[in-house]
Design an enzyme around this catalytic site. Structure first.
Site, mmCIF file in Angstrom:
data_model
loop_
_atom_site.group_PDB
_atom_site.id
_atom_site.type_symbol
_atom_site.label_atom_id
_atom_site.label_comp_id
_atom_site.label_asym_id
_atom_site.label_seq_id
_atom_site.Cartn_x
_atom_site.Cartn_y
_atom_site.Cartn_z
ATOM 1 N N ARG A 18 -22.743 32.511 -32.323
ATOM 2 C CA ARG A 18 -22.306 31.124 -32.517
ATOM 3 C C ARG A 18 -22.217 30.775 -34.003
ATOM 4 O O ARG A 18 -21.270 30.129 -34.445
ATOM 5 C CB ARG A 18 -23.224 30.144 -31.791
ATOM 6 C CG ARG A 18 -23.046 30.166 -30.294
ATOM 7 C CD ARG A 18 -24.012 29.258 -29.602
ATOM 8 N NE ARG A 18 -25.370 29.710 -29.894
ATOM 9 C CZ ARG A 18 -26.462 28.966 -29.783
ATOM 10 N NH1 ARG A 18 -26.374 27.716 -29.384
ATOM 11 N NH2 ARG A 18 -27.647 29.457 -30.050
ATOM 12 N N ASN A 36 -23.612 28.134 -26.115
ATOM 13 C CA ASN A 36 -23.978 29.133 -25.118
ATOM 14 C C ASN A 36 -23.840 28.521 -23.733
ATOM 15 O O ASN A 36 -24.014 27.319 -23.560
ATOM 16 C CB ASN A 36 -25.426 29.593 -25.300
ATOM 17 C CG ASN A 36 -25.596 30.547 -26.463
ATOM 18 O OD1 ASN A 36 -24.641 31.122 -26.971
ATOM 19 N ND2 ASN A 36 -26.826 30.706 -26.901
#
Length: 96
Positions: A18, A36
């Site tokens: 990320r 996520n």
């Protein structure tokens, strides 16, 4: 400006993926978010020029040094999803 929504599958959680996505989105001037998903995928919503989004997708398909992307699936964005222009955020995990 175009908007794309996609899911990245593989070893993409717990490996800095990320953070990698945020870094590249910002460098390309893309707005949106990454988070996520409870099932191990990473979800991305991005807004930018078609040229920058194409490059962004290439980068996400390759992944970071510690990740292993096995699939990137582009989907239609829902009308409920919002993007803050000029900002690319890392959102909390989407619970199942």
């Amino acid at each position: 400006m175009e908007v794309i929504h996609f899911y990245v599958e593989g070893r993409v959680q717990g490996v800095g993926f990320r953070r990698f996505v945020v870094k590249h989105a910002i460098s390309l001037g893309i707005s949106g978010w990454v988070r996520n998903v409870w099932d191990g995928r990473v979800e991305v919503m991005a807004c930018g020029s078609s040229v920058h989004l194409s490059r962004f997708l290439e980068v996400c398909r390759c992944g970071s040094i510690f990740s292993c992307v096995t699939n990137l699936r582009i989907t239609s964005p829902s009308n409920e999803e919002t993007i803050s222009e000029g900002l690319f955020e890392q959102l909390p995990t989407l619970k199942g």
